[in-house]
Motif scaffolding. Structure first.
Motif, mmCIF file in Angstrom:
data_model
loop_
_atom_site.group_PDB
_atom_site.id
_atom_site.type_symbol
_atom_site.label_atom_id
_atom_site.label_comp_id
_atom_site.label_asym_id
_atom_site.label_seq_id
_atom_site.Cartn_x
_atom_site.Cartn_y
_atom_site.Cartn_z
ATOM 1 N N ASN A 133 0.761 -1.194 -0.116
ATOM 2 C CA ASN A 133 0.008 -0.194 0.027
ATOM 3 C C ASN A 133 0.853 1.276 -0.060
ATOM 4 O OD1 ASN A 133 -2.550 -1.102 -0.018
ATOM 5 N ND2 ASN A 133 -2.275 -1.984 2.422
ATOM 6 N N TYR A 134 1.995 1.194 0.775
ATOM 7 C CA TYR A 134 2.959 2.083 0.672
ATOM 8 C C TYR A 134 3.458 2.497 -0.674
ATOM 9 C CZ TYR A 134 7.174 5.032 1.609
ATOM 10 O OH TYR A 134 8.283 6.051 1.650
ATOM 11 N N ILE A 139 3.914 6.017 -5.313
ATOM 12 C CA ILE A 139 3.802 6.058 -6.793
ATOM 13 C C ILE A 139 2.802 7.147 -7.252
ATOM 14 C CG2 ILE A 139 3.379 4.815 -8.999
ATOM 15 C CD1 ILE A 139 4.743 2.290 -7.928
ATOM 16 N N GLU A 140 1.571 6.975 -6.675
ATOM 17 C CA GLU A 140 0.681 8.038 -7.222
ATOM 18 C C GLU A 140 1.174 9.477 -6.759
ATOM 19 O OE1 GLU A 140 -3.492 6.782 -5.722
ATOM 20 O OE2 GLU A 140 -3.585 6.824 -7.882
ATOM 21 N N GLU A 141 1.768 9.639 -5.604
ATOM 22 C CA GLU A 141 2.261 10.842 -5.372
ATOM 23 C C GLU A 141 3.338 11.192 -6.313
ATOM 24 O OE1 GLU A 141 5.234 11.789 -1.566
ATOM 25 O OE2 GLU A 141 3.273 11.305 -0.767
ATOM 26 N N VAL A 142 4.338 10.296 -6.744
ATOM 27 C CA VAL A 142 5.186 10.909 -7.913
ATOM 28 C C VAL A 142 4.520 11.068 -9.155
ATOM 29 C CG1 VAL A 142 7.256 10.112 -6.612
ATOM 30 C CG2 VAL A 142 6.237 8.538 -8.265
ATOM 31 N N LEU A 143 3.527 10.382 -9.435
ATOM 32 C CA LEU A 143 2.871 10.629 -10.590
ATOM 33 C C LEU A 143 2.189 11.831 -10.783
ATOM 34 C CD1 LEU A 143 1.030 7.014 -11.469
ATOM 35 C CD2 LEU A 143 3.276 8.090 -12.344
ATOM 36 N N ASP A 144 2.004 12.528 -9.821
ATOM 37 C CA ASP A 144 1.376 13.911 -9.619
ATOM 38 C C ASP A 144 0.483 14.165 -10.747
ATOM 39 O OD1 ASP A 144 1.302 16.406 -8.609
ATOM 40 O OD2 ASP A 144 3.152 17.010 -9.907
ATOM 41 N N GLY A 145 -0.786 13.328 -10.772
ATOM 42 C CA GLY A 145 -1.799 13.731 -11.784
ATOM 43 C C GLY A 145 -1.603 13.288 -13.225
ATOM 44 N N SER A 146 -0.273 12.804 -13.432
ATOM 45 C CA SER A 146 -0.122 12.195 -14.945
ATOM 46 C C SER A 146 -0.503 10.630 -15.067
ATOM 47 C CB SER A 146 1.641 12.175 -15.265
ATOM 48 O OG SER A 146 2.092 11.441 -14.324
ATOM 49 N N ARG A 174 8.534 8.977 -14.135
ATOM 50 C CA ARG A 174 8.547 9.558 -12.818
ATOM 51 C C ARG A 174 8.705 8.488 -11.690
ATOM 52 N NH1 ARG A 174 5.213 14.455 -12.026
ATOM 53 N NH2 ARG A 174 4.830 15.544 -14.111
ATOM 54 N N MET A 175 8.441 7.169 -11.874
ATOM 55 C CA MET A 175 8.262 6.299 -10.827
ATOM 56 C C MET A 175 9.805 5.615 -10.610
ATOM 57 S SD MET A 175 5.956 3.083 -12.062
ATOM 58 C CE MET A 175 4.626 4.166 -12.158
ATOM 59 N N THR A 176 10.488 5.615 -11.791
ATOM 60 C CA THR A 176 12.083 4.978 -11.726
ATOM 61 C C THR A 176 12.613 5.048 -10.559
ATOM 62 O OG1 THR A 176 11.883 5.022 -14.359
ATOM 63 C CG2 THR A 176 13.971 5.016 -13.144
ATOM 64 N N SER A 177 12.811 6.572 -9.944
ATOM 65 C CA SER A 177 13.828 6.709 -8.819
ATOM 66 C C SER A 177 13.200 5.766 -7.565
ATOM 67 C CB SER A 177 13.781 8.110 -8.362
ATOM 68 O OG SER A 177 14.458 8.518 -7.230
ATOM 69 N N PHE A 178 11.844 5.836 -7.452
ATOM 70 C CA PHE A 178 11.268 5.271 -6.312
ATOM 71 C C PHE A 178 11.259 3.813 -6.357
ATOM 72 C CE2 PHE A 178 7.568 2.991 -4.462
ATOM 73 C CZ PHE A 178 7.742 3.182 -3.047
ATOM 74 N N LEU A 179 11.162 3.395 -7.684
ATOM 75 C CA LEU A 179 11.534 1.869 -7.714
ATOM 76 C C LEU A 179 12.788 1.401 -7.593
ATOM 77 C CD1 LEU A 179 9.240 1.274 -10.974
ATOM 78 C CD2 LEU A 179 8.509 0.940 -8.770
ATOM 79 N N SER A 180 13.554 2.233 -7.740
ATOM 80 C CA SER A 180 15.388 1.786 -7.399
ATOM 81 C C SER A 180 15.570 1.797 -6.070
ATOM 82 C CB SER A 180 16.144 2.658 -8.271
ATOM 83 O OG SER A 180 16.176 4.039 -7.878
#
Length: 194
Positions: A133-134, A139-146, A174-180
């Motif tokens: 859930n985190y 990811i929704e946060e980093v997508l920022d509406g996109s 947009r999600m690459t950094s978080f995924l890594s």
């Protein structure tokens, strides 16, 4: 015979169409994101209603696509145009189509991204200490509406999270950094699904 004269006429004088969504959605998510909003819009313009839907699964059990049954009060060009405007306003994934007997029209502008989280090859510590859930929230946060999260699938080896938005490339970037960085996202894979 006109283009829209080919819709099946039901006994109650309605016309049956199917909106096949190129979307991997659980039935409850199909209802929330598409079926209910389309039904509300059709009822508010007094031109029709939805009449349930279905889900097609792949051999693996993962969802392949889903559909929504639509009943228009008649097959006038005006009502079909209203339906197409509703579909466009709500936003459906590319590769979706509206069909009736002898008729098919492509619809959809959204692109889809599937994030497959590895469910078998990470350490037990990662599975115990990380929260899917985190992952969705960040990811929704980093997508920022996109783009946004729509649904998921839990398979025997992976859990898939499905996002739809304006651009697959932008969502992925947009999600690459978080995924890594996040341990639960190790060994994940990203695929374009629409």
């Amino acid at each position: 015979m006109g283009l829209f004269d080919i819709f099946k006429k039901k006994e109650n004088n309605t016309y049956h169409l199917t909106l096949q969504l190129n979307a991997r959605l659980l039935p409850i998510d199909r209802g929330e994101f598409f079926e209910e909003p389309i039904n509300e819009a059709l009822e508010s313009c007094k031109c029709g209603t939805t009449d349930g839907g279905g889900t097609m699964q792949q051999a693996t059990g993962e969802i392949e696509f889903c559909d929504i049954e639509i009943l228009l009060k008649d097959n006038s060009m005006e009502n079909v145009d209203k339906l197409l405007q509703i579909i466009d306003r709500i936003g459906v994934p590319k590769g979706s189509f509206l069909r009736a007997d002898g008729f098919e029209q492509s619809v959809g502008t959204l692109e889809g991204l599937a994030l497959y989280l590895n469910g078998t090859e990470l350490s037990e510590e990662v599975y115990q200490n990380c929260d899917i859930n985190y992952v969705i929230e960040k990811i929704e946060e980093v997508l920022d509406g996109s783009g946004r999260f729509y649904s998921y699938w839990e398979g025997p080896e992976n859990t898939a999270l499905y996002f739809y938005g304006i651009s697959f490339g932008e969502m992925k970037q947009r999600m690459t950094s978080f995924l890594s960085e996040y341990p639960l996202c190790q060994k994940c894979r990203v695929e374009q699904i629409a």
